[in-house]
Design a protein around this motif. Structure first.
Motif, PDB file in Angstrom:
ATOM      1  N   GLY A  17     -20.966  -0.672  -6.380  1.00 58.95           N
ATOM      2  CA  GLY A  17     -21.432  -1.558  -7.436  1.00 58.95           C
ATOM      3  C   GLY A  17     -20.649  -1.373  -8.725  1.00 58.95           C
ATOM      4  N   ASP A  18     -20.346  -0.114  -9.063  1.00 56.75           N
ATOM      5  CA  ASP A  18     -19.540   0.158 -10.257  1.00 56.75           C
ATOM      6  C   ASP A  18     -18.152  -0.462 -10.127  1.00 56.75           C
ATOM      7  OD1 ASP A  18     -21.611   1.614 -11.371  1.00 56.75           O
ATOM      8  OD2 ASP A  18     -20.851   3.552 -10.661  1.00 56.75           O
ATOM      9  N   PHE A  19     -17.586  -0.376  -8.929  1.00 55.46           N
ATOM     10  CA  PHE A  19     -16.260  -0.960  -8.692  1.00 55.46           C
ATOM     11  C   PHE A  19     -16.307  -2.481  -8.834  1.00 55.46           C
ATOM     12  CE2 PHE A  19     -13.152  -2.813  -5.713  1.00 55.46           C
ATOM     13  CZ  PHE A  19     -11.976  -2.299  -6.253  1.00 55.46           C
ATOM     14  N   ILE A  20     -17.289  -3.109  -8.213  1.00 58.03           N
ATOM     15  CA  ILE A  20     -17.415  -4.568  -8.249  1.00 58.03           C
ATOM     16  C   ILE A  20     -17.642  -5.065  -9.672  1.00 58.03           C
ATOM     17  CG2 ILE A  20     -18.945  -6.473  -7.572  1.00 58.03           C
ATOM     18  CD1 ILE A  20     -19.352  -5.050  -4.900  1.00 58.03           C
ATOM     19  N   ARG A  21     -18.382  -4.298 -10.461  1.00 53.80           N
ATOM     20  CA  ARG A  21     -18.754  -4.728 -11.816  1.00 53.80           C
ATOM     21  C   ARG A  21     -17.527  -5.046 -12.678  1.00 53.80           C
ATOM     22  NH1 ARG A  21     -21.889  -0.890 -12.403  1.00 53.80           N
ATOM     23  NH2 ARG A  21     -23.650  -1.993 -11.442  1.00 53.80           N
ATOM     24  N   GLN A  22     -16.423  -4.406 -12.407  1.00 55.40           N
ATOM     25  CA  GLN A  22     -15.206  -4.635 -13.197  1.00 55.40           C
ATOM     26  C   GLN A  22     -14.680  -6.065 -13.061  1.00 55.40           C
ATOM     27  OE1 GLN A  22     -12.677  -0.627 -12.887  1.00 55.40           O
ATOM     28  NE2 GLN A  22     -13.348  -1.365 -10.885  1.00 55.40           N
ATOM     29  N   PHE A  23     -15.057  -6.726 -11.966  1.00 57.51           N
ATOM     30  CA  PHE A  23     -14.501  -8.044 -11.644  1.00 57.51           C
ATOM     31  C   PHE A  23     -15.523  -9.165 -11.834  1.00 57.51           C
ATOM     32  CE2 PHE A  23     -12.576  -4.710  -9.130  1.00 57.51           C
ATOM     33  CZ  PHE A  23     -11.215  -4.922  -9.306  1.00 57.51           C
ATOM     34  N   SER A  24     -16.665  -8.847 -12.434  1.00 59.08           N
ATOM     35  CA  SER A  24     -17.781  -9.796 -12.465  1.00 59.08           C
ATOM     36  C   SER A  24     -17.887 -10.604 -13.750  1.00 59.08           C
ATOM     37  CB  SER A  24     -19.102  -9.051 -12.231  1.00 59.08           C
ATOM     38  OG  SER A  24     -19.367  -8.140 -13.286  1.00 59.08           O
ATOM     39  N   ASN A  25     -17.016 -10.330 -14.717  1.00 63.30           N
ATOM     40  CA  ASN A  25     -17.053 -11.064 -15.980  1.00 63.30           C
ATOM     41  C   ASN A  25     -15.832 -11.971 -16.111  1.00 63.30           C
ATOM     42  OD1 ASN A  25     -19.481  -9.783 -16.960  1.00 63.30           O
ATOM     43  ND2 ASN A  25     -18.240  -7.947 -17.298  1.00 63.30           N
ATOM     44  N   ALA A  76     -15.272  -2.933   2.107  1.00 62.03           N
ATOM     45  CA  ALA A  76     -15.632  -1.959   3.147  1.00 62.03           C
ATOM     46  C   ALA A  76     -14.665  -0.782   3.142  1.00 62.03           C
ATOM     47  CB  ALA A  76     -15.638  -2.637   4.513  1.00 62.03           C
ATOM     48  N   LYS A  77     -13.394  -1.075   2.929  1.00 61.65           N
ATOM     49  CA  LYS A  77     -12.395   0.003   2.876  1.00 61.65           C
ATOM     50  C   LYS A  77     -12.657   0.896   1.659  1.00 61.65           C
ATOM     51  CE  LYS A  77      -9.761   0.275   5.467  1.00 61.65           C
ATOM     52  NZ  LYS A  77      -9.785   1.043   6.731  1.00 61.65           N
ATOM     53  N   TYR A  78     -13.007   0.301   0.531  1.00 62.89           N
ATOM     54  CA  TYR A  78     -13.356   1.105  -0.645  1.00 62.89           C
ATOM     55  C   TYR A  78     -14.545   2.007  -0.320  1.00 62.89           C
ATOM     56  CZ  TYR A  78     -14.833   2.435  -5.336  1.00 62.89           C
ATOM     57  OH  TYR A  78     -15.187   3.166  -6.440  1.00 62.89           O
ATOM     58  N   LEU A  79     -15.539   1.457   0.353  1.00 61.16           N
ATOM     59  CA  LEU A  79     -16.731   2.226   0.716  1.00 61.16           C
ATOM     60  C   LEU A  79     -16.366   3.421   1.589  1.00 61.16           C
ATOM     61  CD1 LEU A  79     -19.829   1.883   0.220  1.00 61.16           C
ATOM     62  CD2 LEU A  79     -19.926   0.743   2.440  1.00 61.16           C
ATOM     63  N   GLU A  80     -15.449   3.232   2.523  1.00 63.86           N
ATOM     64  CA  GLU A  80     -15.034   4.326   3.409  1.00 63.86           C
ATOM     65  C   GLU A  80     -14.309   5.431   2.645  1.00 63.86           C
ATOM     66  OE1 GLU A  80     -14.346   1.862   7.592  1.00 63.86           O
ATOM     67  OE2 GLU A  80     -12.647   2.369   6.313  1.00 63.86           O
ATOM     68  N   PHE A  81     -13.562   5.048   1.623  1.00 66.16           N
ATOM     69  CA  PHE A  81     -12.821   6.054   0.867  1.00 66.16           C
ATOM     70  C   PHE A  81     -13.728   6.800  -0.109  1.00 66.16           C
ATOM     71  CE2 PHE A  81      -9.135   4.341   2.741  1.00 66.16           C
ATOM     72  CZ  PHE A  81      -8.068   5.183   2.466  1.00 66.16           C
ATOM     73  N   VAL A  82     -14.674   6.077  -0.709  1.00 65.09           N
ATOM     74  CA  VAL A  82     -15.543   6.718  -1.686  1.00 65.09           C
ATOM     75  C   VAL A  82     -16.597   7.578  -0.995  1.00 65.09           C
ATOM     76  CG1 VAL A  82     -17.410   5.011  -1.997  1.00 65.09           C
ATOM     77  CG2 VAL A  82     -16.522   6.256  -3.968  1.00 65.09           C
ATOM     78  N   GLU A  83     -16.898   7.270   0.268  1.00 69.61           N
ATOM     79  CA  GLU A  83     -17.815   8.080   1.086  1.00 69.61           C
ATOM     80  C   GLU A  83     -17.246   8.150   2.503  1.00 69.61           C
ATOM     81  OE1 GLU A  83     -19.616  10.354   2.785  1.00 69.61           O
ATOM     82  OE2 GLU A  83     -20.737  10.192   0.892  1.00 69.61           O
ATOM     83  N   PRO A  84     -16.459   9.184   2.797  1.00 72.73           N
ATOM     84  CA  PRO A  84     -15.797   9.281   4.103  1.00 72.73           C
ATOM     85  C   PRO A  84     -16.758   9.265   5.293  1.00 72.73           C
ATOM     86  CG  PRO A  84     -14.824  10.827   2.546  1.00 72.73           C
ATOM     87  CD  PRO A  84     -16.038  10.258   1.876  1.00 72.73           C
ATOM     88  N   GLY A  85     -18.044   9.524   5.038  1.00 71.38           N
ATOM     89  CA  GLY A  85     -19.015   9.464   6.127  1.00 71.38           C
ATOM     90  C   GLY A  85     -19.133   8.088   6.746  1.00 71.38           C
ATOM     91  N   PHE A  86     -18.691   7.043   6.034  1.00 67.01           N
ATOM     92  CA  PHE A  86     -18.739   5.686   6.577  1.00 67.01           C
ATOM     93  C   PHE A  86     -17.577   5.389   7.523  1.00 67.01           C
ATOM     94  CE2 PHE A  86     -21.534   4.488   2.882  1.00 67.01           C
ATOM     95  CZ  PHE A  86     -22.590   4.036   3.661  1.00 67.01           C
TER      96      PHE A  86
END
Length: 352
Positions: A14-22, A135-145
């Motif tokens: 969510g923090d990552f996405i927020r940068q692109f939402s304005n 999804a790739k960002y999610l895997e890198f920020v939490e390798p458990g994914f």
């Protein structure tokens, strides 16, 4: 991973996405892995816009803003608090996604992973650039994914349950094809607004958001008005006017011109203001640039009708009409716990 690790990962997403939402994209130094992913996602946004003319920068930003506001620790914990999520066994869940609005299948994607399952995603060709990158960002920020997320363009196979969204025709195919698997099958639904003639200018202006956002392509967009006999449309059209620049978009303008020509040649009665047509019609699904309307005799009879037709309806926009109504202007701002078709997908995923 435990539940808290999964929640933490989606908060970071969510923090990552927020940068692109304005309106202005701003890189935040505090966001994890920005040096690796920030510029790449800017490129994916450009590709999504070029690939699908309905995915304008404004509509993509609107979708991203909604998700950035949902993927917070507070909202994720509020959503998940009623459920017991730590004891279920991991299964492979296939998701067949629609592609009518940006990231339309994101809620299903999140729900499968947050409940501890693996996900197999078959995307629509209309919306294929954004989710794989996130999804790739999610895997890198939490390798458990890693190893839990798979995308395919082929026939979906080797899965334990499925969530599939499509048209009424494809839904019948899905029901047959997946008849031996636990499933949620979604088909066409539309949203309606109940007007009394006593709405304020602000409420009608908010209704314009429900009608025009995403060009009216979403199931949560209002495509049908229910109005009392003698309703005066002047205030309605005045409130719609702030969306008049929409006619400058070629794909919308082409649909407007085509549907207007059809109505005129068929000698249908309709009202229009240069960018929106309204037509009396009993159907719920109206074409692009058109809103249908229908008169009602009494509020009680209308309540009974909408209950009888509930499988065709996604949202009811109203004020003081029913306990499940949605406020004017809020259809495209669902919370995590606002389930499509009122089917609790978390409960479903915990039951498989």
């Amino acid at each position: 991973m435990n539940l808290q690790q999964r929640i933490n990962a989606f908060v970071k997403l969510g923090d990552f996405i927020r940068q692109f939402s304005n309106d202005t994209i701003e890189k935040q130094d505090t966001v994890e892995l920005n040096d690796v992913f920030f510029d790449g996602f800017k490129h994916q946004l450009k590709l999504a816009e070029e690939h699908n003319g309905w995915f304008t920068p404004e509509n993509i930003r609107f979708a991203l803003k909604g998700w950035s506001e949902s993927l917070t620790s507070e909202k994720l914990n509020t959503w998940l608090k009623p459920y017991k999520l730590e004891s279920n066994s991991q299964k492979q869940v296939a998701i067949i996604m629609a592609g009518n609005i940006p990231l339309v299948g994101f809620h299903d994607f999140i729900t499968v992973l947050i409940t501890g399952h693996k996900v197999l995603v078959k995307q629509s060709s209309n919306d294929k650039h954004l989710l794989p990158y996130l999804a790739k960002y999610l895997e890198f920020v939490e390798p458990g994914f890693k190893g839990l997320i798979t995308f395919t363009e082929d026939k979906v196979e080797n899965f334990d349950a499925v969530i599939a969204t499509g048209s009424n025709n494809t839904a019948r195919y899905f029901e047959y094809y997946f008849k031996n698997k636990p499933s949620i099958i979604r088909n066409n639904r539309n949203s309606v607004a109940v007007l009394t003639g006593k709405e304020t200018d602000d409420e009608l202006s908010n209704l314009s958001e429900d009608i025009f956002r995403y060009y009216g392509l979403g199931c949560r967009n209002v495509s049908k008005l229910f109005i009392p006999k003698g309703y005066d449309f002047d205030a309605f059209f005045n409130a719609m006017y702030n969306w008049h620049p929409i006619i400058e978009k070629a794909k919308y303008a082409n649909n407007y011109d085509y549907n207007k020509a059809v109505y005129l040649m068929s000698e249908f009665d309709m009202l229009e203001n240069g960018f929106l047509m309204i037509k009396e019609d009993q159907s719920y699904a109206s074409p692009i640039a058109t809103v249908f309307y229908e008169y009602y005799d009494s509020i009680e009879q209308l309540r009974e009708k909408l209950v009888a037709d509930e499988k065709q309806i996604q949202c009811v926009v109203a004020k003081g009409f029913s306990k499940n109504e949605i406020a004017f202007g809020a259809t495209q701002k669902p919370e995590l716990w606002d389930y499509a078709d009122s089917v609790d997908s978390v409960e479903f995923l915990l039951s498989i």
